[in-house]
Design a protein around this motif. Structure first.
Motif, PDB file in Angstrom:
ATOM      1  N   ILE A 131       0.837  -1.201   0.000  1.00  0.00           N
ATOM      2  CA  ILE A 131       0.000   0.000   0.000  1.00  0.00           C
ATOM      3  C   ILE A 131       0.873   1.252   0.000  1.00  0.00           C
ATOM      4  N   ASP A 132       0.628   2.124  -0.955  1.00  0.00           N
ATOM      5  CA  ASP A 132       1.295   3.418  -1.013  1.00  0.00           C
ATOM      6  C   ASP A 132       0.607   4.338  -0.002  1.00  0.00           C
ATOM      7  N   ILE A 133       1.293   4.682   1.080  1.00  0.00           N
ATOM      8  CA  ILE A 133       0.660   5.444   2.155  1.00  0.00           C
ATOM      9  C   ILE A 133       0.242   6.821   1.681  1.00  0.00           C
ATOM     10  N   ASN A 134       1.057   7.499   0.871  1.00  0.00           N
ATOM     11  CA  ASN A 134       0.688   8.830   0.396  1.00  0.00           C
ATOM     12  C   ASN A 134      -0.554   8.785  -0.476  1.00  0.00           C
ATOM     13  N   ALA A 135      -0.669   7.764  -1.318  1.00  0.00           N
ATOM     14  CA  ALA A 135      -1.867   7.620  -2.153  1.00  0.00           C
ATOM     15  C   ALA A 135      -3.090   7.330  -1.289  1.00  0.00           C
ATOM     16  N   LEU A 136      -2.887   6.586  -0.233  1.00  0.00           N
ATOM     17  CA  LEU A 136      -3.989   6.284   0.685  1.00  0.00           C
ATOM     18  C   LEU A 136      -4.489   7.562   1.339  1.00  0.00           C
ATOM     19  N   VAL A 137      -3.576   8.450   1.719  1.00  0.00           N
ATOM     20  CA  VAL A 137      -3.955   9.712   2.347  1.00  0.00           C
ATOM     21  C   VAL A 137      -4.622  10.641   1.338  1.00  0.00           C
ATOM     22  N   ASP A 138      -4.115  10.661   0.092  1.00  0.00           N
ATOM     23  CA  ASP A 138      -4.584  11.632  -0.889  1.00  0.00           C
ATOM     24  C   ASP A 138      -5.959  11.310  -1.456  1.00  0.00           C
ATOM     25  N   ASP A 139      -6.161  10.060  -1.924  1.00  0.00           N
ATOM     26  CA  ASP A 139      -7.421   9.820  -2.641  1.00  0.00           C
ATOM     27  C   ASP A 139      -8.213   8.617  -2.135  1.00  0.00           C
ATOM     28  N   ARG A 140      -7.648   7.828  -1.255  1.00  0.00           N
ATOM     29  CA  ARG A 140      -8.349   6.693  -0.660  1.00  0.00           C
ATOM     30  C   ARG A 140      -9.048   5.821  -1.723  1.00  0.00           C
ATOM     31  N   ASN A 141      -8.345   5.490  -2.797  1.00  0.00           N
ATOM     32  CA  ASN A 141      -8.939   4.607  -3.797  1.00  0.00           C
ATOM     33  C   ASN A 141      -8.050   3.389  -4.008  1.00  0.00           C
ATOM     34  N   ALA A 142      -8.470   2.511  -4.916  1.00  0.00           N
ATOM     35  CA  ALA A 142      -7.759   1.247  -5.111  1.00  0.00           C
ATOM     36  C   ALA A 142      -6.329   1.446  -5.574  1.00  0.00           C
TER      37      ALA A 142
END
Length: 633
Positions: A119-130
């Motif tokens: 899981i890319d943590i920054n992507a999780l924070v930014d857009d919360r998508n797959a």
């Protein structure tokens, strides 16, 4: 074949699983080659697994917010195999989540399995998508029970359908996992210290070590540290200490097997669990209360303190515990299964929600942020009785692991089949408090903090325990105001409410006093102290009064409620002496018992001469009542 999980196709996977199906369990003759297959899934196949479920309802939501959830969705690999989140590792902006299938061991090997999410943590924070899930690696025959990052590698404790306990070493980004076998049915936890890996196997198992750079070609064996035991029940390892439990007790062990701490057994909710049967080489499923000790529990070692998630149980016997040295120094009854210490905070969680504490300060663990507001008498999150829902908190499966990323402030909570809940902890938010406390002999202790926006009301606690001979009256605050248990007090923001107990001497229902009853000028020693009791029945002290040597030395006959009793009354059957050790039943609040002697009964008595006939008392069944007999020698 090398000792690896090979990332092969589905056809090869099913064939190998079928060929090894008769090799269940941790037997010594299992093959060194594992032949377990893994599949790499692309990010697109994981669409919909990341969502925003809604904000936290806890009182301190300014400090703790629910920002994402990672969970199975219909028709996905995760849903088909009933994936259950077991562990989290964080390294270089990436979170790795381990999963295992909830299918039990009695089903076919190809229904088992586990996975690793990247899981890319920054992507999780930014857009919360797959897109936050960049890859997922799946095994159909091995369950991943946790995950630990060390350098460029990840280490995983594993349960293999065919081979029992394994530890895997995965060079992130590669397409294979090297493994090493350890005795036991299931590897439950690993810790990496320098170039050494320590592994704890559970159910039947022990504790073992091996080099982190173990050579898969040589099939080297792990070193035994704590011997294999059919009832070992290994749970977790941290700071070189091992957490284990059986049905009777929990223990924290040093790596040489020395017991550091003991306590109530670790207990989870009723569930299903799988147990290996060495007699027939198969697996059995246990459920209900029989399986309550098979849940996952973690421990965090920080300096001299050991924090343990004790699980579920009434009367505060489990919950979150803190040990120091050889003793338990702090405990609450809140159902807690996963605990970690990161920076200045202790993270404690179950499927009912997350609580964040400041670290134990030698007296208490102040609550810094929380999702669950209240707990009931069984240690479970309290529900709104009208709506039958949790008052704050996550309604999810049991929590297996919690991990905090200090860089982003994200807290990852692995909640079994419910997936992973992701919170953001904001340590910079100042929350207005109404601190309260109780002053005891040991000093001031925080009891609770109430957030701004709440009613600012405090419920006065119940009476404290008192010493023998003392009664609790009420609580008194620093301004001299009195408060009764259960009373609701409106607090002044920013002002500490200190309460101290007001006590008074206990007023006993019955008091027995003792009189030596000797002639003037002759003292009596060795008299019993007065006896106080709330029960009418009092045992007479086993002490006989005496007179000093060199004086008239009469014989002590017994005790009476009338000082004029004598041997003659005794021989006439008109008085039964009350002797030391006898039980006496009081009939009034205060009673005096008089010592009766064979001679010199009263100051005016005869020292020699005629023995007068005793007068018959009006109540011969008692201690002579108001009878006034003569004297005798």
């Amino acid at each position: 074949m090398r000792n690896k999980y090979l990332l092969l196709g589905a056809a090869s996977m099913l064939m190998l699983a079928a060929c090894s199906e008769d090799l269940k369990g941790p037997e010594a003759n299992r093959p060194a080659e594992n032949g377990l297959n893994l599949t790499s899934l692309d990010a697109a196949s994981q669409a919909g697994r990341v969502s925003l479920p809604g904000q936290t309802r806890g009182q301190k939501s300014e400090r703790l917010q629910l920002v994402a959830k990672i969970a199975p969705v219909a028709e996905s690999q995760a849903a088909v195999h009933n994936w259950s989140a077991t562990g989290i590792a964080i390294s270089n902006g990436v979170a790795y989540v381990s999963w295992h299938s909830n299918h039990q061991a009695t089903v076919a090997a190809d229904a088992w399995g586990g996975a690793i999410d990247v899981i890319d943590i920054n992507a999780l924070v930014d857009d919360r998508n797959a897109n936050a899930i960049t890859n997922t690696y799946v095994s159909e025959s091995a369950k991943f029970n946790g995950i630990v990052a060390s350098g460029s590698n990840l280490f995983l404790p594993i349960t293999s359908y065919a081979k029992g306990a394994l530890v895997g070493r995965w060079n992130r980004g590669s397409l294979a996992i090297d493994t090493i076998s350890v005795p036991g049915v299931s590897a439950n936890s690993v810790e990496v210290v320098g170039n050494t890996v320590y592994a704890v196997s559970g159910y039947a198992g022990g504790v073992y070590s091996f080099p982190a750079d173990f050579d898969v070609e040589s099939h080297e064996a792990a070193t035994e540290l704590i011997p294999y035991d059919a009832n070992f029940g290994g749970k977790y390892i941290d700071g070189g200490l091992v957490l284990r439990t059986d049905d009777e007790k929990m223990q924290i062990l040093s790596l040489d097997g020395t017991v550091r701490n003991e306590g109530a057994p670790l207990v989870s909710a009723e569930k299903k669990a799988e147990v290996y049967n060495p007699e027939n080489g198969g697996w059995n499923v246990v459920d209900g209360t029989e399986a309550t000790h098979y849940g996952k529990h973690t421990m965090a070692v920080d300096g001299n303190y050991r924090y343990v998630g004790g699980g579920q149980g009434a009367n505060g016997e489990n919950g979150l515990r803190v040990y120091q040295g050889t003793g338990l120094v702090w405990q609450n009854g809140n159902n807690t299964t996963a605990v970690s210490v990161e920076g200045d905070y202790v993270f404690a969680a179950t499927g009912m929600g997350l609580r964040v504490y400041e670290k134990y300060n030698g007296t208490d663990m102040p609550l810094f942020a929380f999702e669950v507001m209240n707990y009931d008498e069984n240690g479970n999150a309290a529900k709104d009785p009208e709506k039958n829902i949790f008052v704050g908190g996550t309604d999810a499966h049991s929590c297996n692991f919690v991990k905090y990323d200090q860089v982003t402030g994200l807290v990852f909570v692995a909640c079994g089949q419910s997936g992973v809940y992701v919170f953001r902890l904001n340590t910079n938010v100042e929350v207005a408090k109404w601190p309260t406390g109780i002053t005891t002999e040991g000093g001031y202790r925080d009891v609770t903090d109430i957030d701004e926006g709440d009613t600012g009301k405090f419920i006065v606690p119940e009476a404290p325990a008192t010493e023998e001979g003392e009664d609790f009256v009420n609580w008194e605050d620093q301004d001299g105001e009195t408060h009764n248990p259960g009373e609701e007090v409106e607090l002044e923001s920013g002002k500490v409410l200190e309460l101290k107990p007001v006590l008074k001497p206990h007023e006993y229902a019955y008091v027995l006093k003792f009189d030596g009853n000797k002639a003037e000028g002759i003292t009596v020693s060795n008299l019993p102290a007065e006896q106080k009791s709330d029960d009418a029945k009092i045992v007479i002290p086993n002490v006989k009064p005496t007179v000093p040597a060199g004086t008239l030395n009469p014989e002590f006959i017994g005790w009476a409620t009338d000082p004029e009793m004598s041997v003659a009354h005794k021989e006439a059957g008109l008085w039964t002496p009350i002797m030391p050790g006898d039980e006496y039943t009081c009939t009034q609040k205060e009673t005096t018992l008089y010592a009766i002697w064979a001679t010199n009964i009263t100051a005016g008595g005869n020292q020699g001469g005629v023995v007068e006939e005793p007068q018959k008392p009006e109540n011969p069944g008692g201690s002579a009542g108001d009878v006034k007999p003569g004297t005798m020698n």
